[in-house]
Design a protein around this motif. Structure first.
Motif, PDB file in Angstrom:
ATOM      1  N   ALA A 116      12.283  -1.113 -58.159  1.00  0.00           N
ATOM      2  CA  ALA A 116      12.433   0.246 -57.625  1.00  0.00           C
ATOM      3  C   ALA A 116      13.748   0.880 -58.070  1.00  0.00           C
ATOM      4  CB  ALA A 116      12.354   0.230 -56.099  1.00  0.00           C
ATOM      5  N   TYR A 117      14.813   0.096 -58.129  1.00  0.00           N
ATOM      6  CA  TYR A 117      16.131   0.643 -58.427  1.00  0.00           C
ATOM      7  C   TYR A 117      16.401   0.831 -59.918  1.00  0.00           C
ATOM      8  CZ  TYR A 117      17.547   0.189 -53.545  1.00  0.00           C
ATOM      9  OH  TYR A 117      17.666   0.314 -52.192  1.00  0.00           O
ATOM     10  N   GLN A 118      15.438   0.520 -60.762  1.00  0.00           N
ATOM     11  CA  GLN A 118      15.602   0.752 -62.194  1.00  0.00           C
ATOM     12  C   GLN A 118      15.436   2.227 -62.544  1.00  0.00           C
ATOM     13  OE1 GLN A 118      16.740  -1.669 -64.218  1.00  0.00           O
ATOM     14  NE2 GLN A 118      16.766  -2.829 -62.320  1.00  0.00           N
ATOM     15  N   SER A 119      14.836   2.971 -61.658  1.00  0.00           N
ATOM     16  CA  SER A 119      14.515   4.372 -61.916  1.00  0.00           C
ATOM     17  C   SER A 119      15.568   5.290 -61.300  1.00  0.00           C
ATOM     18  CB  SER A 119      13.140   4.678 -61.311  1.00  0.00           C
ATOM     19  OG  SER A 119      12.866   6.036 -61.371  1.00  0.00           O
ATOM     20  N   GLU A 120      15.679   6.502 -61.839  1.00  0.00           N
ATOM     21  CA  GLU A 120      16.553   7.521 -61.251  1.00  0.00           C
ATOM     22  C   GLU A 120      15.930   8.100 -59.975  1.00  0.00           C
ATOM     23  OE1 GLU A 120      19.672   9.105 -61.870  1.00  0.00           O
ATOM     24  OE2 GLU A 120      19.916   7.197 -62.903  1.00  0.00           O
ATOM     25  N   ILE A 121      14.621   7.958 -59.857  1.00  0.00           N
ATOM     26  CA  ILE A 121      13.907   8.441 -58.677  1.00  0.00           C
ATOM     27  C   ILE A 121      13.187   7.250 -58.054  1.00  0.00           C
ATOM     28  CG2 ILE A 121      12.067   9.942 -57.821  1.00  0.00           C
ATOM     29  CD1 ILE A 121      12.701  11.810 -60.181  1.00  0.00           C
ATOM     30  N   ILE A 122      13.438   7.043 -56.769  1.00  0.00           N
ATOM     31  CA  ILE A 122      12.842   5.915 -56.059  1.00  0.00           C
ATOM     32  C   ILE A 122      11.682   6.435 -55.213  1.00  0.00           C
ATOM     33  CG2 ILE A 122      13.236   4.087 -54.378  1.00  0.00           C
ATOM     34  CD1 ILE A 122      16.143   4.025 -55.335  1.00  0.00           C
ATOM     35  N   PRO A 123      10.485   5.887 -55.414  1.00  0.00           N
ATOM     36  CA  PRO A 123       9.333   6.354 -54.638  1.00  0.00           C
ATOM     37  C   PRO A 123       9.483   6.034 -53.153  1.00  0.00           C
ATOM     38  CG  PRO A 123       8.691   4.598 -56.177  1.00  0.00           C
ATOM     39  CD  PRO A 123      10.155   4.836 -56.352  1.00  0.00           C
ATOM     40  N   VAL A 124       9.192   7.036 -52.336  1.00  0.00           N
ATOM     41  CA  VAL A 124       9.238   6.903 -50.887  1.00  0.00           C
ATOM     42  C   VAL A 124       7.805   7.004 -50.367  1.00  0.00           C
ATOM     43  CG1 VAL A 124      10.055   7.979 -48.750  1.00  0.00           C
ATOM     44  CG2 VAL A 124      11.529   7.942 -50.768  1.00  0.00           C
ATOM     45  N   PRO A 125       7.390   6.090 -49.493  1.00  0.00           N
ATOM     46  CA  PRO A 125       6.046   6.211 -48.930  1.00  0.00           C
ATOM     47  C   PRO A 125       5.885   7.566 -48.233  1.00  0.00           C
ATOM     48  CG  PRO A 125       7.014   4.091 -48.371  1.00  0.00           C
ATOM     49  CD  PRO A 125       8.102   4.910 -49.000  1.00  0.00           C
TER      50      PRO A 125
END
Length: 186
Positions: A116-125
């Protein structure tokens, strides 16, 4: 260790944490239990019996639980700085994440976090967004009222989540977002 490394490099006047004052009572009990191996084991056994947690995961997590608060508190004590509690204290959201983490083998949780932390945007449920926005609005009000160099210690969703998050709300203040993993390069 990463937060302990970052705070002295940033040298804030004020440290804001994603906690509310009522939570500190429970944190003091946790801190007391962590003082001895027996206290840690007793707490681990209690949680595993009450909620059917993964015992090895609990044993590994107890020493680092709520490190954000403990590290911030210690930094503020040592440097005579203010610590500010800037969250509504949503027990439900915290408990859901806590229950999931303690019920899942640690390597699986670590792998999910790293991905999850590899991205600049972290998906939120999607079911969490409304509550996060309410908490962010509350925190925004507090942060806007503070004077001086402020560090706000908060979960990544609030800064990198795929919704109108806290970082977006206070962007006009020119904040800098730092992931803890960035301390590795210091």
């Amino acid at each position: 260790k990463r937060l302990q490394k970052l705070l002295p490099k940033i040298t804030p006047d004020i440290v804001s944490v994603e906690y509310n004052p009522q939570t500190v009572i429970n944190l003091n009990a946790l801190e007391q239990a962590k003082q001895t191996p027996e206290g840690t084991q007793k707490l681990a056994n209690y949680w595993c019996k009450k909620w059917n947690y993964n015992l090895e995961t609990v044993r590994q997590f107890i020493p680092i639980l709520d490190y954000e608060y403990f590290v911030a508190r210690e930094y503020c004590r040592q440097h005579h700085k203010s610590i500010i509690f800037s969250d509504l204290g949503d027990i439900d959201l915290g408990q859901r994440g806590f229950h999931y983490t303690m019920s899942t083998p640690l390597p699986i949780t670590q792998q999910q976090i790293e991905i999850a932390y590899q991205s600049e945007i972290i998906p939120v449920p999607p079911e969490e967004v409304t509550n996060l926005m309410k908490r962010d609005a509350y925190t925004e009000t507090i942060l806007r009222a503070l004077q001086g160099k402020v560090v706000h210690i908060v979960g990544a969703w609030h800064l990198f989540g795929n919704y109108y998050n806290l970082y977006e709300r206070i962007r006009d203040l020119n904040p800098t977002r730092i992931m803890l993993k960035e301390a590795d390069s210091l």
